[in-house]
Design a protein around this motif. Sequence first.
Motif, PDB file in Angstrom:
ATOM      1  N   GLU A   1     157.484 161.336  91.041  1.00  0.00           N
ATOM      2  CA  GLU A   1     156.174 161.314  90.408  1.00  0.00           C
ATOM      3  C   GLU A   1     156.250 160.600  89.071  1.00  0.00           C
ATOM      4  O   GLU A   1     157.232 160.690  88.360  1.00  0.00           O
ATOM      5  CB  GLU A   1     155.666 162.740  90.165  1.00  0.00           C
ATOM      6  CG  GLU A   1     155.352 163.485  91.425  1.00  0.00           C
ATOM      7  CD  GLU A   1     154.764 164.860  91.142  1.00  0.00           C
ATOM      8  OE1 GLU A   1     154.337 165.099  89.998  1.00  0.00           O
ATOM      9  OE2 GLU A   1     154.756 165.674  92.058  1.00  0.00           O
TER      10      GLU A   1
ATOM     11  N   GLU B   1     145.011 173.726  89.638  1.00  0.00           N
ATOM     12  CA  GLU B   1     144.812 173.193  90.981  1.00  0.00           C
ATOM     13  C   GLU B   1     146.052 173.462  91.821  1.00  0.00           C
ATOM     14  O   GLU B   1     147.126 173.743  91.300  1.00  0.00           O
ATOM     15  CB  GLU B   1     144.543 171.696  90.944  1.00  0.00           C
ATOM     16  CG  GLU B   1     145.748 170.887  90.536  1.00  0.00           C
ATOM     17  CD  GLU B   1     145.569 169.395  90.739  1.00  0.00           C
ATOM     18  OE1 GLU B   1     146.451 168.650  90.302  1.00  0.00           O
ATOM     19  OE2 GLU B   1     144.573 168.978  91.345  1.00  0.00           O
ATOM     20  N   ASP B   2     145.905 173.365  93.097  1.00  0.00           N
ATOM     21  CA  ASP B   2     147.016 173.430  94.032  1.00  0.00           C
ATOM     22  C   ASP B   2     147.278 172.012  94.517  1.00  0.00           C
ATOM     23  O   ASP B   2     146.545 171.484  95.341  1.00  0.00           O
ATOM     24  CB  ASP B   2     146.685 174.342  95.224  1.00  0.00           C
ATOM     25  CG  ASP B   2     146.685 175.812  94.852  1.00  0.00           C
ATOM     26  OD1 ASP B   2     147.366 176.182  93.878  1.00  0.00           O
ATOM     27  OD2 ASP B   2     146.029 176.599  95.553  1.00  0.00           O
ATOM     28  N   LYS B   3     148.316 171.367  93.975  1.00  0.00           N
ATOM     29  CA  LYS B   3     148.622 169.986  94.342  1.00  0.00           C
ATOM     30  C   LYS B   3     148.900 169.842  95.830  1.00  0.00           C
ATOM     31  O   LYS B   3     148.605 168.817  96.422  1.00  0.00           O
ATOM     32  CB  LYS B   3     149.846 169.482  93.561  1.00  0.00           C
ATOM     33  CG  LYS B   3     149.596 169.171  92.119  1.00  0.00           C
ATOM     34  CD  LYS B   3     150.861 168.589  91.517  1.00  0.00           C
ATOM     35  CE  LYS B   3     150.677 168.271  90.066  1.00  0.00           C
ATOM     36  NZ  LYS B   3     151.902 167.685  89.497  1.00  0.00           N
TER      37      LYS B   3
ATOM     38  N   ASN C   1     153.490 173.098  92.463  1.00  0.00           N
ATOM     39  CA  ASN C   1     152.587 172.601  93.494  1.00  0.00           C
ATOM     40  C   ASN C   1     151.463 173.550  93.892  1.00  0.00           C
ATOM     41  O   ASN C   1     150.506 173.123  94.532  1.00  0.00           O
ATOM     42  CB  ASN C   1     153.394 172.215  94.733  1.00  0.00           C
ATOM     43  CG  ASN C   1     154.299 171.052  94.440  1.00  0.00           C
ATOM     44  OD1 ASN C   1     153.837 169.934  94.285  1.00  0.00           O
ATOM     45  ND2 ASN C   1     155.586 171.302  94.328  1.00  0.00           N
TER      46      ASN C   1
END
Length: 83
Positions: free
Chosen positions: A21, A50-52, A75
Motif C-alpha cells: 500500500e 471503515e472496514d477496508k 482492515n
Amino acid sequence: MIKNALYLACFYDPMGNDMSEYPYFKGDACSKCLEGQTCDDGLCTGPACEDKAGDAKCAGWKWSCVDNAAYMKKNCRKTCGHC
C-alpha cells in the motif's frame, strides 16, 4: 547504541509496514476522503471508521478481532471497534 544519543520512536496505528500500500493517492487533494471526513489544508481529517476489507467480509471475520488482531485492526476497524 550510541552513547549520549537521543532515540525517537513512532507508534503508528495500525502498526506495521505494508509494502503493498502507498501512503498517498494520486489525484486532487481530498478527493478520496471518507464519509464524515473534511479537507483541512489539502489533507483528509476527521473520523475514518471503515472496514477496508468490506463490511460483509469483516462481519464474517468478527470472531478474529482478538485472534488476528493486527490484520483486523488494519482492515476491519469498524467491525472490531477500533475507531
